[in-house]
Design an enzyme around this catalytic site. Structure first.
Site, PDB file in Angstrom:
ATOM      1  N   ARG A  51       0.845  -1.192   0.000  1.00 25.49           N
ATOM      2  CA  ARG A  51       0.000   0.000   0.000  1.00 25.49           C
ATOM      3  C   ARG A  51       0.879   1.240   0.000  1.00 25.49           C
ATOM      4  NH1 ARG A  51      -4.506  -1.513   4.668  1.00 25.49           N
ATOM      5  NH2 ARG A  51      -5.243  -3.457   3.727  1.00 25.49           N
ATOM      6  N   ASP A  53       2.006   5.066  -0.158  1.00 27.17           N
ATOM      7  CA  ASP A  53       1.365   6.291   0.304  1.00 27.17           C
ATOM      8  C   ASP A  53       1.012   7.201  -0.859  1.00 27.17           C
ATOM      9  OD1 ASP A  53       1.936   5.442   2.901  1.00 27.17           O
ATOM     10  OD2 ASP A  53       3.821   6.567   2.978  1.00 27.17           O
ATOM     11  N   TYR A 111      12.838  -0.669  -1.451  1.00 28.86           N
ATOM     12  CA  TYR A 111      12.422   0.711  -1.661  1.00 28.86           C
ATOM     13  C   TYR A 111      13.665   1.561  -1.878  1.00 28.86           C
ATOM     14  CZ  TYR A 111       7.557   0.046  -0.091  1.00 28.86           C
ATOM     15  OH  TYR A 111       6.245  -0.329   0.015  1.00 28.86           O
ATOM     16  N   ARG A 200      10.351   6.557   4.816  1.00 29.89           N
ATOM     17  CA  ARG A 200      10.429   8.014   4.744  1.00 29.89           C
ATOM     18  C   ARG A 200      10.988   8.605   6.037  1.00 29.89           C
ATOM     19  NH1 ARG A 200       4.520   9.650   3.010  1.00 29.89           N
ATOM     20  NH2 ARG A 200       5.376  11.740   3.401  1.00 29.89           N
TER      21      ARG A 200
END
Length: 266
Positions: A51, A53, A111, A200
């Site tokens: 999922r 962002d 990521y 993040r």
């Protein structure tokens, strides 16, 4: 009879409110389902691996699609892309084995968080990199030292959003790498799975170390504190991209994970 297919989907997340479908806002899942129903009206909603962002990009979002007829993979790819807008594309299609579910059977993800370190933001990269304003270069050696305690299996409460509803804050990070490039820097995170905003927050905290606002040996204490207020800022979404997902080798989807197949709860 249902015909399962595995899709690799890429999207520029700037105009999306995340991957997961929403009633009134645009999403990657919503756009893909709309495209599918244009030629297969009864098809169920496609299911993704992660999922992402709002504003976050993906190059390797894995999606399970159930079609109501059999397709040659290339023809299904072409049919879907013919009904998708240009900022989301199906990059590959293959038949999926029965019983495979991308979210449940993912064993590792990569990521990449991208920084723009030029004196001014490159307008051709602004949608895909966080421009970090600094009067002197980031201290890369300090950042490399700071990230070492983060590798391994830990309680990452200090590095997750307060709204995160994951069952457990324990996650395993296999590797974090700093890869300098022309005018920028890539922070590569590879692990079993990640908490809401975890990458993040990690990126924002490492940038604070690079700017000299935190000492390099401070992150072990931040991790041990299990307190979100001890970590750094949440880096903006535009720098983040879901690059790759590894699945259990028994499913025959992509390459096997280089770290084996154990995983924490999502």
């Amino acid at each position: 009879m249902s015909h399962p297919f595995f899709l690799t989907v890429a999207y520029a997340g700037t105009a999306f409110h995340g991957w997961q479908i929403q009633s009134a806002l645009r999403s990657g899942q919503g756009d893909l389902w709309k495209a599918l129903r244009a030629f297969d009206p009864g098809a169920p909603m496609p299911q993704g691996t992660g999922r992402t962002d709002a504003g976050v990009h993906a190059r390797g979002q894995g999606v399970l699609l159930q079609a109501n007829r059999d397709w040659e993979p290339y023809r299904l790819l072409m049919a879907l892309n013919a009904h998708l807008p240009p900022d989301i594309r199906v990059m590959a299609v293959q038949p999926a084995p029965e019983g495979f579910f991308p979210r449940q059977h993912a064993v590792a993800k990569r990521y990449v968080y991208r920084l723009d370190l030029r004196p001014a933001a490159d307008p051709l990269q602004a949608a895909f990199r966080w421009h970090v304003h600094q009067s002197s270069p980031l201290a890369l050696d300090a950042m490399a030292e700071a990230l070492r305690p983060l590798i391994g299996t830990h309680d990452f409460t200090s590095f997750r959003c307060v709204d995160c509803v994951a069952k457990t804050p324990v996650r395993t990070i296999h590797d974090i790498r700093i890869e300098p490039g022309d005018g920028g820097l890539d922070l590569v995170f590879e692990g079993t799975s990640f908490l809401m905003h975890q990458v993040r927050i990690l990126a924002g905290t490492l940038v604070e170390v690079g700017r000299g606002r935190r000492v390099a040996d401070s992150l072990a204490g931040v991790l041990a504190a299990k307190d979100r207020t001890r970590a750094g800022i949440t880096a903006p979404p535009e720098g983040l991209c879901l690059e790759k997902v590894w699945y259990g080798a028994q499913w025959g989807i992509g390459d096997p994970s280089p770290w084996g197949e154990s995983s924490q709860s999502k």
